[in-house]
Design an enzyme around this catalytic site. Structure first.
Site, short mmCIF file in Angstrom:
data_model
loop_
_atom_site.label_atom_id
_atom_site.label_comp_id
_atom_site.label_asym_id
_atom_site.label_seq_id
_atom_site.Cartn_x
_atom_site.Cartn_y
_atom_site.Cartn_z
N LYS A 44 32.99 31.11 36.96
CA LYS A 44 31.92 32.10 36.94
C LYS A 44 31.14 32.02 35.63
O LYS A 44 29.91 32.09 35.62
CB LYS A 44 32.49 33.51 37.12
CG LYS A 44 33.00 33.78 38.52
CD LYS A 44 33.70 35.13 38.61
CE LYS A 44 32.77 36.28 38.33
NZ LYS A 44 33.46 37.58 38.48
N ILE B 170 33.70 44.39 42.71
CA ILE B 170 32.84 44.67 43.86
C ILE B 170 33.66 45.15 45.06
O ILE B 170 34.70 44.57 45.40
CB ILE B 170 32.05 43.42 44.27
CG1 ILE B 170 31.28 42.85 43.07
CG2 ILE B 170 31.09 43.74 45.40
CD1 ILE B 170 30.64 41.51 43.35
#
Length: 245
Positions: A30, A59
């Site tokens: 990431k 999330i």
């Protein structure tokens, strides 16, 4: 981030940890992806190509295939009766619609900047070439969030009746289970050393930069996001209005 992986009110000035210093391969990828995106901003060959990076934390929501489903599965299998650690570690979880809202705000800001290119905004206003943490701006104790999910799924277990395991004890059990599952060729167990460690660390962020430069504020509260997300997942599981067992 300290040696135990804690991030306490971290903002965008904190260093990005990659490579040999980052034990989690997923996190490294990431970070590498973000670096590529930001390095592509206003290059010599494409001076009017503008980019920004959104850093969402934890999330969850409709369509979730990881966080909420795994928490609901734990409740359905009777595993919600066990707590690892003292539940004094704060976490940021972010409802997916709020993250989508942040992306739209960033897009609007980039378009506005593009209209005045090649002029570069002041550092205190700039969006292009910048990264932004996005959360629900509501840090919560890790197990409080899990119980919020379990309650919405129908869990009625009283907190006072939960078994509390120390982090070290849970890590030891996780290691044993990893070896057993590996020997039996079953993949990863529900409890691993990584999961035991993760449930006991602090992971929450300061989103002042996103508030100032993007005008971001969460549109949906944590509680409402959990309600919507759990309803969606239970519906996809065919449970409808039934309560998790």
């Amino acid at each position: 981030m300290d040696k135990d992986g804690n991030l306490v009110n971290a903002d965008e000035r904190w260093p990005v940890v990659m490579g040999s210093e980052q034990p989690e391969y997923y996190t490294t990828t990431k970070a590498q992806g973000e670096a590529i995106v930001l390095e592509s901003n206003r290059t010599t060959s494409h001076p009017n190509f503008l980019t920004t990076a959104i850093r969402p934390a934890g999330i969850f929501g409709e369509g979730d295939v990881q966080m909420l489903p795994s928490m609901l599965k734990a409740s359905q299998q009777g595993q919600s009766k066990v707590q690892i650690g003292d539940n004094q570690n704060l976490f940021d979880f972010t409802y997916v619609e709020n993250i989508a809202h942040a992306h739209l705000l960033a897009t609007q800001a980039l378009l506005a900047t593009h209209r005045i290119a090649p002029t570069i905004p002041l550092d205190t206003e700039r969006v292009d070439g910048e990264a932004f943490f996005i959360t629900n701006d509501s840090p919560v104790y890790f197990w409080d969030f899990a119980r919020m999910v379990w309650k919405e799924g129908g869990e009625t277990q009283e907190v006072s009746k939960n078994w509390v395991l120390s982090k070290d004890f849970a890590m030891a059990i996780g290691m044993i289970m990893e070896w057993v599952y590996w020997a039996m060729g079953k993949g990863a167990p529900n409890l691993t050393r990584q999961r035991a460690r993760y449930t006991c660390i602090n992971r929450y962020y300061c989103i002042d930069k996103a508030k100032r430069r993007l005008g971001y504020e969460p549109m949906v509260s944590l509680e409402e996001g959990v309600r919507r997300g759990v309803k969606d997942i239970m519906s996809r599981q065919g449970l409808g209005d039934k309560k998790a067992q």
